[in-house]
Design an enzyme around this catalytic site. Structure first.
Site, PDB file in Angstrom:
ATOM      1  N   ASP A 109      -1.477   7.066   6.026  1.00 37.73           N
ATOM      2  CA  ASP A 109      -2.527   6.106   5.698  1.00 37.73           C
ATOM      3  C   ASP A 109      -2.744   5.262   6.959  1.00 37.73           C
ATOM      4  OD1 ASP A 109      -4.050   3.948   4.871  1.00 37.73           O
ATOM      5  OD2 ASP A 109      -2.766   3.401   3.171  1.00 37.73           O
TER       6      ASP A 109
ATOM      7  N   TRP B 240       0.836  -1.208   0.000  1.00 32.70           N
ATOM      8  CA  TRP B 240       0.000   0.000   0.000  1.00 32.70           C
ATOM      9  C   TRP B 240       0.867   1.253   0.000  1.00 32.70           C
ATOM     10  CZ3 TRP B 240      -4.310  -1.238  -1.860  1.00 32.70           C
ATOM     11  CH2 TRP B 240      -4.987  -2.394  -1.475  1.00 32.70           C
TER      12      TRP B 240
ATOM     13  N   LYS C 166     -11.879  -1.570   7.242  1.00 35.90           N
ATOM     14  CA  LYS C 166     -11.074  -2.441   8.107  1.00 35.90           C
ATOM     15  C   LYS C 166     -11.568  -2.359   9.558  1.00 35.90           C
ATOM     16  CE  LYS C 166      -8.546  -3.077   4.435  1.00 35.90           C
ATOM     17  NZ  LYS C 166      -7.505  -2.198   3.953  1.00 35.90           N
TER      18      LYS C 166
END
Ligand SMILES: *Cc1c(COP(=O)(O)O)cnc(C)c1O
Length: 363
Positions: A174, A100, A198
Site C-alpha cells: 500500500d 491502515w 494523497k
C-alpha cells in the site's frame, strides 16, 4: 484573508496548475466545446487521457516490462480485500505498522491464514519493526510504505532489509501516501496500490501497478469487477472509470515530469522534511512522535511537550489565523500533523516553521 497553506493529510494539496487545468476541463474539455463531466469515457478524446496516465506512471516510476498500471474506483480500502481475493491461496504475511496496515490484515483473514509478522501497535505505531522473519510458505508479504496517521515511513534502508528477507515470497504494498514521492524499485513488487487522493489526484481514483504473471494462481472464483485481469484486459475502461479524478491524475503526472520526475521531487521532499524536523527538534515546546530513523517525509507528526500540553487549542487557533490549514493530528496520535506531499513547496514549510517560532517566542 491571509494566504492559506494546505497541510491536509488527504484529500490534500494538489499543484495549483493541476487544479486550474482541471477547472478548465470542467468548463471546456481541451477545446472540444463540452465539459469533461458530460462526455462519454468512450469518446475518442478520453482514451488518450487513460493511455497517457498509464504511460506517465510507468515512465516516472520506472515500471519494468511485464507490469500494467490500472485505475479503479473504491479507494485503497477496496484493495485491502481485492488483493487477497486475487493473490491469497493459503497464507499471507502482513507487517502491522498502523491503522491502515491493520485494516488490510483484517480483510485478508477472510481469504485464508493472514499472519501478522510483526507489529508496533504496543508503542502506538511510532516505529517500524525489523525483528521478524517472512514465512516462506506465504503467498505474499504485505507492507504499508508510509503510515499516514502516525508519521512513519519505511526508509530505503528498511525496504532493502525487507527485500533481502523475501526469499521466494512476493511483495505487495500500500503506497497511498508516498507514491511518487521518491524512487522505488518496482521490480521487487507484484502489486503496488493506493488511493490517489494523497499525492496524485482528487479523491475517487485508485492506482494499481500489477505484475501480470502474479495473477491467475488462486483456485477461487473471483467476481468480475474484483478481478485485476478484468481491468487489465479492459484497459481501465471495463466499466466507467472515475473520469475527472483520472484526468487530474494525468495532469499531476505531467506536472511531476516537468518538475524533473521522482528524483527531483525526492530532493525537495527531503529538504522540506529536514527543515520541519529540525525546527521541531530544536523547539522548546514541541516534540516529534515517531522514532527518528522511521520518520515520514510525507506526514510530520508532533505534539506539545507535557509541560505545555494546555497550549494545544491556543496554538491551533494561532496557526489557523496564520493560514495553516489541516495541521490537527489524527485523533489516535493527538497534537499536530503537517502533511508535506509533493505539491507542497519549501515556502509553505518555511511559513509553518515561522509560525511555530513566532508562537514559541510569545510564551
Ligand atoms: C488514506 C489511506 C488509505 C485509505 O484510502 P481510501 O482511498 O480512503 O480507501 C489506505 N492506506 C493508506 C496508507 C492511506 O494513507
Amino acid at each position: 484573508m491571509v494566504k492559506q497553506y494546505n497541510f491536509n493529510a488527504g484529500p490534500s494539496i494538489l499543484p495549483q496548475e493541476v487544479i486550474k487545468q482541471t477547472a478548465e476541463a470542467v468548463l471546456n474539455f481541451e477545446g472540444h466545446g463540452l465539459s469533461i463531466l458530460e462526455i462519454s469515457h468512450r469518446a475518442k478524446y478520453f482514451q488518450p487521457v487513460v493511455d497517457e496516465a498509464e504511460a506517465l506512471m510507468k515512465e516516472l516510476l520506472g515500471v519494468p516490462e511485464g507490469y500494467r498500471v490500472i485505475f479503479l474506483g473504491g479507494g485503497a480500502s477496496l484493495q485491502f480485500c481485492m488483493l487477497p481475493y486475487n493473490l491469497l491461496e493459503k497464507k499471507a504475511a502482513y507487517l502491522n505498522t498502523g491503522v491502515w496496515a491493520k485494516k488490510a490484515l483484517k480483510e485478508a483473514k477472510g481469504f485464508g491464514e493472514a499472519v501478522e509478522v510483526a507489529s508496533s501497535a504496543d508503542k502506538n505505531y511510532t516505529f517500524i519493526p525489523t525483528d521478524y522473519e517472512i514465512p516462506q510458505d506465504a503467498d505474499y508479504m504485505h507492507i504499508t510504505t508510509n503510515n499516514t496517521i502516525y508519521g512513519t515511513e519505511l526508509s530505503d534502508k528498511k525496504l532493502q532489509q525487507i527485500y533481502s528477507k523475501l526469499g521466494k515470497v512476493q511483495l505487495v504494498a500500500d503506497m497511498s501516501s508516498d507514491i511518487l514521492s521518491r524512487p522505488i524499485d518496482v521490480s521487487k513488487y507484484s502489486i503496488i496500490y493506493g488511493g490517489a487522493q494523497k499525492n496524485l489526484a482528487p479523491a475517487g481514483v485508485t492506482f494499481v501497478i500489477v505484475k501480470e504473471d502474479c495473477l491467475g494462481h488462486v483456485s477461487r472464483q473471483i467476481p468480475t469487477m474484483l478481478n485485476y485481469q478484468t481491468h487489465i484486459d479492459g484497459g481501465s475502461m471495463f466499466n466507467t472509470p472515475p473520469v475527472l479524478p483520472l484526468y487530474s491524475a494525468m495532469l499531476t503526472l505531467r506536472w511531476l515530469k516537468a518538475f524533473g520526475g521522482v528524483e527531483a521531487i525526492e530532493k525537495r521532499n527531503i529538504k522540506k522534511a529536514e527543515l520541519l524536523y529540525d525546527a521541531i527538534d530544536s523547539s522548546k515546546i514541541f516534540v516529534g512522535t515517531a522514532e527518528k530513523e522511521d520518520r515520514s517525509r510525507m506526514n510530520v507528526c508532533f505534539v506539545l511537550k507535557p509541560e505545555y500540553q494546555d497550549l494545544q487549542d491556543d496554538f491551533f487557533k494561532f496557526a489557523s489565523e496564520k493560514g495553516m490549514v489541516g495541521i490537527k493530528g489524527h485523533r489516535s496520535v493527538g497534537g499536530f500533523r503537517a502533511s508535506l506531499y509533493n505539491a507542497m513547496d519549501v515556502e509553505g514549510v518555511e511559513a509553518l516553521i515561522a509560525c511555530m517560532k513566532e508562537y514559541e517566542n510569545r510564551i
